[in-house]
Design a protein around this motif. Sequence first.
Motif, PDB file in Angstrom:
ATOM      1  N   GLU A 171      83.256  70.455 -72.780  1.00  0.00           N
ATOM      2  CA  GLU A 171      82.238  69.441 -72.494  1.00  0.00           C
ATOM      3  C   GLU A 171      82.883  68.099 -72.118  1.00  0.00           C
ATOM      4  O   GLU A 171      82.596  67.064 -72.728  1.00  0.00           O
ATOM      5  N   PRO A 172      83.755  68.098 -71.098  1.00  0.00           N
ATOM      6  CA  PRO A 172      84.525  66.893 -70.776  1.00  0.00           C
ATOM      7  C   PRO A 172      83.692  65.762 -70.195  1.00  0.00           C
ATOM      8  O   PRO A 172      84.170  64.643 -70.116  1.00  0.00           O
ATOM      9  N   THR A 173      82.453  66.044 -69.778  1.00  0.00           N
ATOM     10  CA  THR A 173      81.645  65.008 -69.134  1.00  0.00           C
ATOM     11  C   THR A 173      80.467  64.561 -69.994  1.00  0.00           C
ATOM     12  O   THR A 173      79.624  63.795 -69.536  1.00  0.00           O
ATOM     13  N   ALA A 174      80.403  65.037 -71.235  1.00  0.00           N
ATOM     14  CA  ALA A 174      79.232  64.770 -72.074  1.00  0.00           C
ATOM     15  C   ALA A 174      79.016  63.283 -72.336  1.00  0.00           C
ATOM     16  O   ALA A 174      77.881  62.836 -72.529  1.00  0.00           O
ATOM     17  N   MET A 175      80.100  62.493 -72.328  1.00  0.00           N
ATOM     18  CA  MET A 175      79.987  61.069 -72.650  1.00  0.00           C
ATOM     19  C   MET A 175      80.056  60.175 -71.408  1.00  0.00           C
ATOM     20  O   MET A 175      80.193  58.959 -71.525  1.00  0.00           O
ATOM     21  N   LEU A 176      79.956  60.799 -70.207  1.00  0.00           N
ATOM     22  CA  LEU A 176      80.154  60.045 -68.974  1.00  0.00           C
ATOM     23  C   LEU A 176      78.844  59.857 -68.215  1.00  0.00           C
ATOM     24  O   LEU A 176      77.891  60.611 -68.379  1.00  0.00           O
TER      25      LEU A 176
END
Length: 284
Positions: A171-176
């Motif tokens: 989930e590398p984009t969950a905070m972007l």
Amino acid sequence: MIRAEELTFEYERLDEEGNVESKKRAVDHVNLHIRPGKFIAVLGHNGSGKSTLAKHMNAILTPTEGTLWVDGMDTKEDDKLFRIRQDAGMVFQNPDNQIIGTVVEEDVGFGPENLGVPTDEIWTRVEESLSAVGMLKYRHHSPNKLSGGQKQRVAIAGVMAMHPRCIVLDEPTAMLDPNGRASVIRTARKLNQEEGITIILITHYMEEVVEADHVFVMDKGKVVMEGNPREIFSRVDELKSLRLDVPQATLLAYELQKRGIPLPKGILNNKELVDQLCQLKSKM
């Protein structure tokens, strides 16, 4: 690259005396095969077991039952652990959890330094990795000055510098924001296409998996669907029953189909939808 047979994992809850009070099964008899050089997506809502599965792919967790192999190595064998983590790198949801250097290039060089890579080779790898993710001009910056998307690309470069055969993106984009998400996914796709690195993307954003080679859908710890993106997104009702969305173009095409417009199943993006509608109009 990755093979799982009857992979099962249970989290244990301990009481104050350290005795097992209860168990929760997070991954339930999962079987999957991932070939080298593929772009793989693993989908599922929160609590589906996808992140727990990801942590087995570089032996952060080991199976309660069953077996997972990385490049033919059993993750339960302690003497294989070093090689497994060289082969399969991990990028987490929050880049701040894995960026430790005060300067970008030093952070990227930290992994290969710990592998005992000679100094000259380290700097070559740092330059190559930062170039691959489009962050070379930031090599002398402090990570604290970067945006979330830029930090995530630095984290990916840090894994790349160790020359893994596979990168697991949990989930590398969950905070972007949307721009940051698009940038990270472009980077992952570029590494897959140009460097031949196996990419395993764990996500719940449907738009991120449209160009994947193969998709696994998880629910309650099990793989409940698999196929290429077109096959997966042609099953709109099933995805909805699993509390998953579908790309907006797919959903619009699905609603038009229900109203009698003869569109093909599994439309993935706006261009495909527009092309199909234009073809229908030209036949009228």
